[in-house]
Design a protein around this motif. Sequence first.
Motif, mmCIF file in Angstrom:
data_model
loop_
_atom_site.group_PDB
_atom_site.id
_atom_site.type_symbol
_atom_site.label_atom_id
_atom_site.label_comp_id
_atom_site.label_asym_id
_atom_site.label_seq_id
_atom_site.Cartn_x
_atom_site.Cartn_y
_atom_site.Cartn_z
ATOM 1 N N ILE A 1 0.856 -1.179 0.000
ATOM 2 C CA ILE A 1 0.000 0.000 0.000
ATOM 3 C C ILE A 1 0.893 1.230 0.000
ATOM 4 C CG2 ILE A 1 -1.820 1.250 1.207
ATOM 5 C CD1 ILE A 1 -2.567 -1.389 2.563
ATOM 6 N N LYS A 2 0.775 2.038 -1.073
ATOM 7 C CA LYS A 2 1.556 3.281 -1.209
ATOM 8 C C LYS A 2 3.058 3.069 -1.027
ATOM 9 C CE LYS A 2 -2.139 6.477 0.160
ATOM 10 N NZ LYS A 2 -2.208 7.157 -1.158
ATOM 11 N N ASP A 3 3.552 1.914 -1.411
ATOM 12 C CA ASP A 3 4.982 1.585 -1.335
ATOM 13 C C ASP A 3 5.517 1.551 0.088
ATOM 14 O OD1 ASP A 3 4.787 1.688 -4.055
ATOM 15 O OD2 ASP A 3 6.014 3.489 -4.312
ATOM 16 N N VAL A 4 4.638 1.638 1.077
ATOM 17 C CA VAL A 4 5.085 1.758 2.462
ATOM 18 C C VAL A 4 4.896 0.468 3.238
ATOM 19 C CG1 VAL A 4 4.729 2.957 4.653
ATOM 20 C CG2 VAL A 4 4.670 4.240 2.508
ATOM 21 N N PHE A 5 3.713 -0.101 3.187
ATOM 22 C CA PHE A 5 3.413 -1.288 3.986
ATOM 23 C C PHE A 5 2.994 -2.431 3.076
ATOM 24 C CE2 PHE A 5 0.322 -3.955 6.296
ATOM 25 C CZ PHE A 5 1.163 -4.439 7.292
ATOM 26 N N GLY A 6 3.610 -3.601 3.303
ATOM 27 C CA GLY A 6 3.269 -4.777 2.524
ATOM 28 C C GLY A 6 2.943 -5.958 3.415
ATOM 29 N N ILE A 7 2.011 -6.774 2.969
ATOM 30 C CA ILE A 7 1.627 -7.974 3.703
ATOM 31 C C ILE A 7 1.386 -9.094 2.704
ATOM 32 C CG2 ILE A 7 -0.838 -7.398 3.679
ATOM 33 C CD1 ILE A 7 -0.982 -8.647 6.507
ATOM 34 N N GLY A 8 1.760 -10.320 3.090
ATOM 35 C CA GLY A 8 1.601 -11.435 2.176
ATOM 36 C C GLY A 8 1.962 -12.746 2.827
ATOM 37 N N MET A 9 2.337 -13.718 2.007
ATOM 38 C CA MET A 9 2.650 -15.041 2.524
ATOM 39 C C MET A 9 3.687 -15.721 1.656
ATOM 40 S SD MET A 9 -0.783 -17.194 1.464
ATOM 41 C CE MET A 9 -0.188 -18.641 2.349
ATOM 42 N N ASN A 10 4.252 -16.780 2.219
ATOM 43 C CA ASN A 10 5.260 -17.585 1.540
ATOM 44 C C ASN A 10 4.867 -19.056 1.638
ATOM 45 O OD1 ASN A 10 7.795 -19.466 2.205
ATOM 46 N ND2 ASN A 10 8.470 -17.953 0.716
ATOM 47 N N LEU A 11 5.011 -19.768 0.550
ATOM 48 C CA LEU A 11 4.779 -21.206 0.510
ATOM 49 C C LEU A 11 6.086 -21.889 0.150
ATOM 50 C CD1 LEU A 11 1.391 -21.368 -1.453
ATOM 51 C CD2 LEU A 11 1.732 -21.403 1.026
ATOM 52 N N ARG A 12 6.456 -22.886 0.917
ATOM 53 C CA ARG A 12 7.699 -23.617 0.693
ATOM 54 C C ARG A 12 7.386 -25.091 0.490
ATOM 55 N NH1 ARG A 12 12.984 -22.775 4.445
ATOM 56 N NH2 ARG A 12 12.956 -20.845 3.214
ATOM 57 N N SER A 13 8.132 -25.701 -0.410
ATOM 58 C CA SER A 13 7.962 -27.139 -0.611
ATOM 59 C C SER A 13 8.177 -27.869 0.711
ATOM 60 C CB SER A 13 8.945 -27.648 -1.666
ATOM 61 O OG SER A 13 10.272 -27.267 -1.356
ATOM 62 N N TYR A 14 7.569 -29.023 0.842
ATOM 63 C CA TYR A 14 7.531 -29.821 2.074
ATOM 64 C C TYR A 14 6.471 -29.309 3.046
ATOM 65 C CZ TYR A 14 12.204 -30.486 0.122
ATOM 66 O OH TYR A 14 13.260 -30.658 -0.725
ATOM 67 N N GLY A 15 5.625 -28.320 2.604
ATOM 68 C CA GLY A 15 4.460 -27.952 3.392
ATOM 69 C C GLY A 15 4.599 -26.776 4.312
ATOM 70 N N ASP A 16 5.722 -26.069 4.321
ATOM 71 C CA ASP A 16 5.883 -24.913 5.201
ATOM 72 C C ASP A 16 5.115 -23.705 4.669
ATOM 73 O OD1 ASP A 16 7.573 -26.285 6.918
ATOM 74 O OD2 ASP A 16 9.363 -25.759 5.764
ATOM 75 N N ILE A 17 4.514 -22.941 5.582
ATOM 76 C CA ILE A 17 3.762 -21.727 5.267
ATOM 77 C C ILE A 17 4.295 -20.597 6.136
ATOM 78 C CG2 ILE A 17 1.479 -20.641 5.238
ATOM 79 C CD1 ILE A 17 0.263 -23.392 4.956
ATOM 80 N N ALA A 18 4.367 -19.395 5.574
ATOM 81 C CA ALA A 18 4.843 -18.246 6.345
ATOM 82 C C ALA A 18 3.958 -17.040 6.087
ATOM 83 C CB ALA A 18 6.289 -17.913 5.994
ATOM 84 N N ALA A 19 3.634 -16.300 7.153
ATOM 85 C CA ALA A 19 3.003 -14.992 7.048
ATOM 86 C C ALA A 19 4.115 -13.948 7.028
ATOM 87 C CB ALA A 19 2.067 -14.756 8.225
ATOM 88 N N MET A 20 3.990 -12.953 6.144
ATOM 89 C CA MET A 20 5.063 -11.985 5.952
ATOM 90 C C MET A 20 4.542 -10.566 6.000
ATOM 91 S SD MET A 20 7.033 -13.871 2.787
ATOM 92 C CE MET A 20 8.393 -12.696 2.852
ATOM 93 N N ALA A 21 5.396 -9.647 6.454
ATOM 94 C CA ALA A 21 5.065 -8.227 6.468
ATOM 95 C C ALA A 21 6.338 -7.431 6.219
ATOM 96 C CB ALA A 21 4.445 -7.818 7.800
ATOM 97 N N GLN A 22 6.186 -6.279 5.579
ATOM 98 C CA GLN A 22 7.330 -5.409 5.304
ATOM 99 C C GLN A 22 6.902 -3.952 5.419
ATOM 100 O OE1 GLN A 22 9.609 -6.323 1.756
ATOM 101 N NE2 GLN A 22 10.352 -4.214 1.580
ATOM 102 N N VAL A 23 7.762 -3.139 6.025
ATOM 103 C CA VAL A 23 7.523 -1.711 6.177
ATOM 104 C C VAL A 23 8.712 -0.964 5.591
ATOM 105 C CG1 VAL A 23 7.100 0.173 7.787
ATOM 106 C CG2 VAL A 23 6.143 -2.082 8.254
ATOM 107 N N ASN A 24 8.438 0.054 4.778
ATOM 108 C CA ASN A 24 9.481 0.872 4.176
ATOM 109 C C ASN A 24 9.343 2.315 4.644
ATOM 110 O OD1 ASN A 24 10.378 -1.329 2.517
ATOM 111 N ND2 ASN A 24 8.663 -0.910 1.144
ATOM 112 N N PHE A 25 10.437 2.913 5.066
ATOM 113 C CA PHE A 25 10.429 4.327 5.445
ATOM 114 C C PHE A 25 11.782 4.911 5.102
ATOM 115 C CE2 PHE A 25 11.114 1.484 8.971
ATOM 116 C CZ PHE A 25 12.272 1.935 9.574
ATOM 117 N N GLY A 26 11.758 5.956 4.247
ATOM 118 C CA GLY A 26 13.014 6.499 3.761
ATOM 119 C C GLY A 26 13.753 5.447 2.953
#
Length: 298
Positions: A232-257
């Motif tokens: 959103i507006k290049d500032v906040f990101g949210i999503g997920m990751n899927l890895r073989s063998y069944g692993d799942i990850a929730a992800m978030a990223q914040v950008n400032f400057g």
Amino acid sequence: MKRNLLITAVAILGVSITASGQHALTHTQHGALRTVMNPASSLMHMDGEVNVVGRRQWLGMEGAPQVFWGSGHLGIQHFGATAGFQVRHESLALERLTEASAFFAKRVRISAIEYVGLSLNAGIGYLDGRFSQLDPMDPAFREDVKETDALIGFGVMLYRPNRYYVGLSLPRLMLGSLGVGSEHRYNFRNQYHLTAGALFALSTDFQFRPSLLVTYADNLRPQVDISALVFIKDVFGIGMNLRSYGDIAAMAQVNFGGVGLGYSYQFNPSDEPLNRRIGNNTHEIGINYRFGGVSDLL
């Protein structure tokens, strides 16, 4: 008592790695922190950049895997090149592996909007295996292993700035595995990485960033990571990751400057007996700083 705990921890770790297909130790934030996987990606940020990633698996277990990656580079603008360094430290039970290398990357324009980048790196790797702590009376664990080996690597990347990239790298090729130098008792494992990513504008304020990481290591099955984040507006990101063998990850990223801060929480929802006995939760934190005051999404 301590010795028995160590033996138990190492045994469980060995079974866990085998049961899960022997995962390669990689990170989920490869869409933002690429240089540690492929130094040629440093050419996408000619002003310079510093990256740090820390990953801790199987929380609460003594001797569980922990990995740290770090990289930094500066651009040589008039030459269309970058120069930098990479470090990696991983620990698993009684083993500690540390690597450090320097790299040089050069880009070539192949069209009005596309480039091909090439990188070369060289350095050393050091293994500290304190196996005598397991059982000094057992001949199989009587001696510690302390070995140093030289390493070289390369990377290639096709990219269009702020749109997409596709790369292939071998950041760690130990010279001992090629029969160069003295004989080694420990087999340093080489890893190959295929990376890809893109950035799509969904609207004025929303952008979508998918990324792919395929890792192959000697004697292990290929590992596939797919990540996707919406920003959103290049500032906040949210999503997920899927890895073989069944692993799942929730992800978030914040950008400032020029700073990017990322976090992922990975787990395996499998209800197998091994996963019920071992906490398979993994935490990962990534930080990057891009000189010039801009934290690009790609």
